[in-house]
Design a protein around this motif. Structure first.
Motif, PDB file in Angstrom:
ATOM      1  N   SER A 209       0.841  -1.203   0.000  1.00  0.00           N
ATOM      2  CA  SER A 209       0.000   0.000   0.000  1.00  0.00           C
ATOM      3  C   SER A 209       0.874   1.250   0.000  1.00  0.00           C
ATOM      4  N   GLU A 231       4.865  -0.482 -11.154  1.00  0.00           N
ATOM      5  CA  GLU A 231       4.121  -1.051 -10.020  1.00  0.00           C
ATOM      6  C   GLU A 231       3.141  -2.131 -10.479  1.00  0.00           C
ATOM      7  N   ASN A 233      -0.075  -4.191  -8.792  1.00  0.00           N
ATOM      8  CA  ASN A 233      -0.982  -4.225  -7.640  1.00  0.00           C
ATOM      9  C   ASN A 233      -2.413  -4.254  -8.191  1.00  0.00           C
ATOM     10  N   LYS A 235      -4.879  -2.919  -6.939  1.00  0.00           N
ATOM     11  CA  LYS A 235      -5.487  -1.601  -6.677  1.00  0.00           C
ATOM     12  C   LYS A 235      -4.390  -0.540  -6.704  1.00  0.00           C
ATOM     13  N   GLU A 236      -4.768   0.701  -6.987  1.00  0.00           N
ATOM     14  CA  GLU A 236      -3.779   1.774  -6.909  1.00  0.00           C
ATOM     15  C   GLU A 236      -3.343   1.946  -5.460  1.00  0.00           C
ATOM     16  N   SER A 237      -2.072   2.312  -5.277  1.00  0.00           N
ATOM     17  CA  SER A 237      -1.543   2.497  -3.921  1.00  0.00           C
ATOM     18  C   SER A 237      -1.138   3.956  -3.743  1.00  0.00           C
ATOM     19  N   THR A 240       1.312   4.879  -6.578  1.00  0.00           N
ATOM     20  CA  THR A 240       0.964   4.745  -8.005  1.00  0.00           C
ATOM     21  C   THR A 240       1.211   6.026  -8.796  1.00  0.00           C
ATOM     22  N   SER A 241       0.894   7.177  -8.199  1.00  0.00           N
ATOM     23  CA  SER A 241       1.020   8.429  -8.965  1.00  0.00           C
ATOM     24  C   SER A 241       2.487   8.733  -9.299  1.00  0.00           C
ATOM     25  N   CYS A 243       4.561   6.416 -10.304  1.00  0.00           N
ATOM     26  CA  CYS A 243       5.079   5.348 -11.168  1.00  0.00           C
ATOM     27  C   CYS A 243       4.992   5.685 -12.654  1.00  0.00           C
ATOM     28  N   PHE A 246       1.887   1.402 -14.454  1.00  0.00           N
ATOM     29  CA  PHE A 246       1.121   0.684 -13.429  1.00  0.00           C
ATOM     30  C   PHE A 246       0.428  -0.499 -14.087  1.00  0.00           C
ATOM     31  N   PRO A 248      -2.274  -3.173 -13.357  1.00  0.00           N
ATOM     32  CA  PRO A 248      -3.276  -3.598 -12.384  1.00  0.00           C
ATOM     33  C   PRO A 248      -3.436  -5.111 -12.408  1.00  0.00           C
TER      34      PRO A 248
END
Ligand code: OAD
Ligand code: ZN
Length: 267
Positions: A209, A231, A233, A235-237, A240-241, A243, A246, A248
């Motif tokens: 997270s 990243e 994951n 869900k966004e962590s 994320t912003s 990275c 991303f 998913p």
């Protein structure tokens, strides 16, 4: 639905990197049956005091939950084995792409899968350390459960005075405690993790997270040093912003796809 163009893009970035570093959290072990902390079925969701005070925070407030809390945590790691995500990471190390992993996990599953350059920030549930000297002792899976099952079978609530004489003894005669990092305690391997972060030109962030510090500062530092961040994951962590890419989805599904893709590209 996993986006295959993102898998291809991640594979390309990995192949053109010089020094890739992994950064992992509880999510990479979720597919091995170990609870995360902050997901709906996470530990801190079941025991909310844990979010601000960790395990000791829960036990201070509710000492009567000790048996249930420890049994639940231990049972989830008792039969856990590395999942395809852990295996893919160890394969990326063998292929020469992944130089090291900084992990917040203490379940030993990266090492069980064959990863050899693992920097644990929050300790290891299979290791004990002396309360007095610097000695540490690593327990086998059977050895650990033999010890803790015996303690748990006699425990009905948590008390430091009760538990200290039941802990294993160090060669120096003093008790040994689990070598895991509690809330407010200093993290392990800070220097080595900082050095690895300053060397990397790509960080692969997986299953975290990204809200617990100082661990979460490593991706921030990597970015500041000019490294790319990828990243994985569902869900966004909180990271994320920051990275560049991303993906998913679950690490146990995406990482093996990346390994296959890289093999394909190298054929
Ligand atoms: P969290 O529980 O905070 O976050 C787990 C992350 O894993 C979430 O972002 C999930 O979306 C993601 N996730 C779930 N299943 C996944 C899967 N199959 N594949 C990939 N990702 C998945 O766990 P951490 O970030 O590790 O500290 O928590 C950090 C620290 O908080 C822990 O080390 C622990 C806790 O307090 C200590 O014990 C000191
Ligand atoms: Zn000792």
């Amino acid at each position: 639905m996993i986006e295959s163009d993102k898998v291809v893009e991640a594979s390309r970035i990995i192949c053109s990197s010089n020094w890739m570093l992994g950064f992992t959290g509880a999510g990479v072990s979720a597919e091995s049956g170990i609870s995360t902390f902050r997901d709906l079925d996470g530990l801190w969701n079941r025991y909310p005091e844990g979010a601000s005070g960790g395990i000791m925070g829960i036990l201070r407030r509710h000492p009567e939950t000790a048996h249930e809390l420890f049994s639940g945590m231990l049972n989830s790691i008792r039969n856990a084995t590395p999942n395809p995500g852990h295996h893919a990471l160890s394969e990326l190390e063998r292929m020469g792409y992944l130089k090291s992993i900084i992990t917040q996990n203490g379940d030993n599953l990266h090492q069980d899968a064959g990863s050899s350059k693992v920097l644990e920030l929050h300790g290891n549930a299979f290791r004990f350390r002396c309360l007095e000297c610097t000695r540490k002792k690593h327990f086998s899976r059977d050895g650990l459960f033999y010890l803790v099952d015996d303690i748990l079978s006699k425990m009905d609530h948590f008390s430091i005075e009760w538990i200290i004489p039941r802990l294993p003894s160090c060669k120096c005669g003093e008790p040994m405690r689990p070598d895991v990092v509690g809330f407010g305690e200093p993290v392990h391997n800070l220097e080595k993790a900082s050095e690895a972060t300053s060397r990397c030109d790509l960080m692969l962030i997986m299953g975290t997270s990204g809200v617990v510090y100082p661990a979460a500062m490593f991706p921030v530092l990597a970015k500041r040093n000019g490294a790319k961040l990828i990243e994985i994951n569902p869900k966004e962590s909180a990271l994320t912003s920051k990275c560049d890419l991303f993906l998913p989805g679950k690490t146990g599904e995406i990482l093996p796809m990346i390994v296959e893709n890289i093999k394909e590209m190298n054929r």
